[in-house]
Write an enzyme that holds these catalytic residues in place. Structure first.
Site, PDB file in Angstrom:
ATOM      1  N   LYS A   1     -13.893 -10.726  -7.289  1.00 14.09           N
ATOM      2  CA  LYS A   1     -14.858  -9.628  -7.216  1.00 14.09           C
ATOM      3  C   LYS A   1     -14.259  -8.319  -7.727  1.00 14.09           C
ATOM      4  O   LYS A   1     -14.977  -7.467  -8.220  1.00 14.09           O
ATOM      5  CB  LYS A   1     -15.441  -9.473  -5.816  1.00 14.09           C
ATOM      6  CG  LYS A   1     -14.431  -9.130  -4.757  1.00 14.09           C
ATOM      7  CD  LYS A   1     -15.087  -9.047  -3.399  1.00 14.09           C
ATOM      8  CE  LYS A   1     -14.056  -8.944  -2.303  1.00 14.09           C
ATOM      9  NZ  LYS A   1     -13.092 -10.069  -2.229  1.00 14.09           N
TER      10      LYS A   1
ATOM     11  N   LYS B   1       0.839  -1.201   0.000  1.00 13.29           N
ATOM     12  CA  LYS B   1       0.000   0.000   0.000  1.00 13.29           C
ATOM     13  C   LYS B   1       0.877   1.256   0.000  1.00 13.29           C
ATOM     14  O   LYS B   1       0.627   2.201  -0.746  1.00 13.29           O
ATOM     15  CB  LYS B   1      -0.921  -0.012   1.219  1.00 13.29           C
ATOM     16  CG  LYS B   1      -2.153   0.815   1.013  1.00 13.29           C
ATOM     17  CD  LYS B   1      -3.288   0.413   1.916  1.00 13.29           C
ATOM     18  CE  LYS B   1      -4.458   1.354   1.644  1.00 13.29           C
ATOM     19  NZ  LYS B   1      -5.585   1.134   2.509  1.00 13.29           N
TER      20      LYS B   1
ATOM     21  N   LYS C   1      -8.804 -14.879 -13.776  1.00 14.09           N
ATOM     22  CA  LYS C   1      -9.143 -15.394 -12.444  1.00 14.09           C
ATOM     23  C   LYS C   1     -10.468 -14.784 -11.970  1.00 14.09           C
ATOM     24  O   LYS C   1     -10.658 -13.572 -12.062  1.00 14.09           O
ATOM     25  CB  LYS C   1      -8.033 -15.017 -11.457  1.00 14.09           C
ATOM     26  CG  LYS C   1      -8.351 -15.361 -10.011  1.00 14.09           C
ATOM     27  CD  LYS C   1      -7.331 -14.717  -9.057  1.00 14.09           C
ATOM     28  CE  LYS C   1      -7.533 -15.122  -7.619  1.00 14.09           C
ATOM     29  NZ  LYS C   1      -8.520 -14.452  -6.826  1.00 14.09           N
TER      30      LYS C   1
HETATM   31  P1  ADP Z   1     -11.538 -12.010  -4.458  1.00 12.79           P
HETATM   32  O1  ADP Z   1     -10.427 -12.283  -5.433  1.00 12.79           O
HETATM   33  O2  ADP Z   1     -12.865 -12.168  -5.089  1.00 12.79           O
HETATM   34  O3  ADP Z   1     -11.362 -10.676  -3.758  1.00 12.79           O
HETATM   35  P2  ADP Z   1     -10.660 -13.085  -1.952  1.00 12.79           P
HETATM   36  O4  ADP Z   1      -9.289 -12.577  -2.196  1.00 12.79           O
HETATM   37  O5  ADP Z   1     -11.513 -12.423  -0.917  1.00 12.79           O
HETATM   38  O6  ADP Z   1     -11.455 -13.125  -3.346  1.00 12.79           O
HETATM   39  O7  ADP Z   1     -10.537 -14.638  -1.645  1.00 12.79           O
HETATM   40  C1  ADP Z   1     -11.161 -15.325  -0.588  1.00 12.79           C
HETATM   41  C2  ADP Z   1     -10.792 -16.787  -0.685  1.00 12.79           C
HETATM   42  O8  ADP Z   1     -11.297 -17.374  -1.914  1.00 12.79           O
HETATM   43  C3  ADP Z   1      -9.284 -17.050  -0.717  1.00 12.79           C
HETATM   44  O9  ADP Z   1      -9.020 -18.206   0.060  1.00 12.79           O
HETATM   45  C4  ADP Z   1      -8.949 -17.307  -2.178  1.00 12.79           C
HETATM   46  O10 ADP Z   1      -7.862 -18.158  -2.316  1.00 12.79           O
HETATM   47  C5  ADP Z   1     -10.242 -17.944  -2.693  1.00 12.79           C
HETATM   48  N1  ADP Z   1     -10.456 -17.571  -4.106  1.00 12.79           N
HETATM   49  C6  ADP Z   1     -10.804 -16.349  -4.568  1.00 12.79           C
HETATM   50  N2  ADP Z   1     -10.946 -16.343  -5.908  1.00 12.79           N
HETATM   51  C7  ADP Z   1     -10.664 -17.608  -6.321  1.00 12.79           C
HETATM   52  C8  ADP Z   1     -10.629 -18.257  -7.601  1.00 12.79           C
HETATM   53  N3  ADP Z   1     -10.930 -17.601  -8.717  1.00 12.79           N
HETATM   54  N4  ADP Z   1     -10.303 -19.566  -7.642  1.00 12.79           N
HETATM   55  C9  ADP Z   1     -10.012 -20.246  -6.499  1.00 12.79           C
HETATM   56  N5  ADP Z   1     -10.033 -19.696  -5.277  1.00 12.79           N
HETATM   57  C10 ADP Z   1     -10.347 -18.392  -5.158  1.00 12.79           C
END
Ligand code: ADP
Ligand code: TRP
Length: 323
Positions: free
Chosen positions: A193, A110, A190
Site C-alpha cells: 500500500k 524511526k 513488491k
Molecule cells: P503493506 O506492504 O501493504 O503495508 P503490510 O506490511 O501491512 O503490507 O503486510 C501485512 C501482511 O501481508 C504481512 O504478513 C506481509 O508479509 C503480507 N504482505 C504484504 N505485501 C505482500 C506481498 N506483496 N506479497 C506477499 N505478502 C505480502
C-alpha cells in the site's frame, strides 16, 4: 490442539499481496488449530487514531470475514475488547530490561531517520508479547519483519518465569509463511500500500479490470513467443493459484507459443480474480448489508479470548504476588 495467534494492523485497504502472504495462511490454519486473530488497535495508536482508526478497523474485520475467516472456527476480536492485555503488558514491562527495547528495530529505525518516537512505540514489543502470552499461544504465524518481536516475547516469558520461579508462560514459536513469495504490484515492485501499486480484489468489476490493464509489461509484439517467468501479469497469476495449477500451465504455454498479447494475459488474470474471489466478493456484500453479523463475530471472538485471558491472568497474578 495447538493454539495459534496472529495480530493484524488495521491498515485499511487490503490487497492481493496481503491475501497471498498472510490472510490465506490464516484461512488454512483455522481448519486444524485453535486460532485467535485480532486487530492490533492499541499498536495502531502509535501511528493513527480517531475516525481513521475506527474506519480502518471495521474495514479490516469485514475483509477478513469476507476472505473466509469463519467465526465458527476462529476467534476474531479487537485488542481493546480484551483489556487484560494492557494489564499483562505492564507486568511484563517490569521484567523487561531497558536495553531489550533499545534494540527493537521499529523504534530504532524511526529514531535513526530523525523522526520523533513515542514511548508507546518504544514499548510496542512488550504489548505484542502480552497479546501472544495472554492466550497461551503455541505458534505465531508472521512475516520476517516480526521475528524479532517473537524472540522478545520468548525472552520476556522466560524472564517472568525465572523471576517468579514459576512455569507461568510457555514459550511460543513463530512460523514464517511457507514458500511465501512476494507478490508484485502493477509496476512490478513488491505489492504494497505504500507504493500505490496494489490490486484490491474487492474492487467493482470495471475499475478492477482497468487496474489490471495498467500492469506494466515490456514491448514484445503480440505474435512473438514470450517468457512467462519474467512477466508481472504471470507472476501475479501464479501468486494466486500456484504455477502447478492447470490454468497457470495453460497460460504459460500460450506465452511460449506466441500469438498471446499482454492484453490477453491481463484479461485471463482479470477472469481468474473474478473466479477465485467470487465467493469472498459475495460475502463482503452480504456483510456490508448486515453489520450485526460482523458485530456478532467480534463479540464471540472477544468472549473466547477473554475467557482464555482470565485463566492466564489468574496464573500471572498469583505468580507475581498480586493475589
Ligand atoms: P503493506 O506492504 O501493504 O503495508 P503490510 O506490511 O501491512 O503490507 O503486510 C501485512 C501482511 O501481508 C504481512 O504478513 C506481509 O508479509 C503480507 N504482505 C504484504 N505485501 C505482500 C506481498 N506483496 N506479497 C506477499 N505478502 C505480502
Ligand atoms: N506488530 C504486528 C505487525 O506489525 C502486529 C501484531 C501486534 C502482532 N501484536 C501481534 C502480530 C501479536 C503477531 C502477534 O504486523
Amino acid at each position: 490442539m495447538a493454539t495459534v495467534l496472529s495480530g493484524i494492523q488495521p491498515s485499511g485497504q487490503l490487497h492481493l499481496g496481503n491475501w497471498a502472504g498472510a490472510i490465506r495462511q490464516f484461512i488454512d490454519l483455522q481448519q486444524q488449530h485453535d486460532l485467535f486473530i485480532f486487530v492490533a488497535s492499541y499498536h495502531a495508536l502509535t501511528t493513527l487514531r480517531g475516525e481513521e482508526l475506527r474506519a480502518n478497523t471495521r474495514q479490516v474485520v469485514v475483509d477478513y470475514l469476507a476472505f473466509g475467516l469463519d467465526p465458527q472456527r476462529c476467534h476474531l476480536y479487537l485488542q481493546q475488547d480484551v483489556p487484560e492485555v494492557s494489564e499483562l503488558a505492564w507486568i511484563l514491562s517490569c521484567v523487561c530490561p531497558k536495553h531489550l527495547m533499545d534494540k527493537a528495530v521499529s523504534f530504532k529505525d524511526k529514531v535513526e531517520r530523525g523522526l520523533s518516537a513515542s514511548v508507546g512505540l518504544y514499548t510496542y514489543p512488550i504489548l505484542q508479547a502480552a497479546d501472544i502470552l495472554i492466550v497461551d499461544a503455541d505458534l505465531v504465524p508472521v512475516g520476517k519483519d516480526q521475528v524479532q518481536h517473537i524472540e522478545i516475547t520468548r525472552d520476556l516469558a522466560q524472564k517472568f518465569n525465572y523471576h517468579t520461579d514459576s512455569e507461568c508462560f510457555k514459550l511460543p514459536a513463530y512460523r514464517l509463511a511457507e514458500h511465501a513469495q512476494v507478490l508484485p504490484g502493477i509496476d512490478g515492485e513488491k505489492m504494497s500500500k505504500s507504493y500505490g501499486n496494489t490490486i484490491d480484489p474487492f474492487m467493482d468489476e470495471k475499475p478492477l479490470r482497468k487496474r489490471i490493464m495498467k500492469i506494466v509489461t515490456d514491448g514484445t509484439p503480440q505474435e512473438e513467443p514470450k517468457d512467462p517467468e519474467t512477466c508481472t501479469v504471470y507472476k501475479i497469476f501464479t501468486g494466486i493459484v500456484g504455477s502447478q495449477d492447470p490454468r497457470s500451465q495453460d497460460l504459460a504455454a500460450r506465452y511460449r507459443d506466441g500469438g498471446l498479447g499482454y492484453g490477453h494475459a491481463k484479461q485471463a488474470l482479470f477472469e481468474l480474480i473474478m473466479e477465485v474471489f467470487a465467493e469472498p466478493r459475495q460475502r463482503r456484500k452480504a456483510l456490508l448489508a448486515n453489520p450485526n453479523e460482523v458485530d456478532a463475530a467480534l463479540a464471540s471472538g472477544a468472549a473466547a479470548a477473554r475467557e482464555r485471558a482470565s485463566q492466564v491472568m489468574d496464573r500471572v497474578r498469583k505468580a507475581a504476588g498480586l493475589r
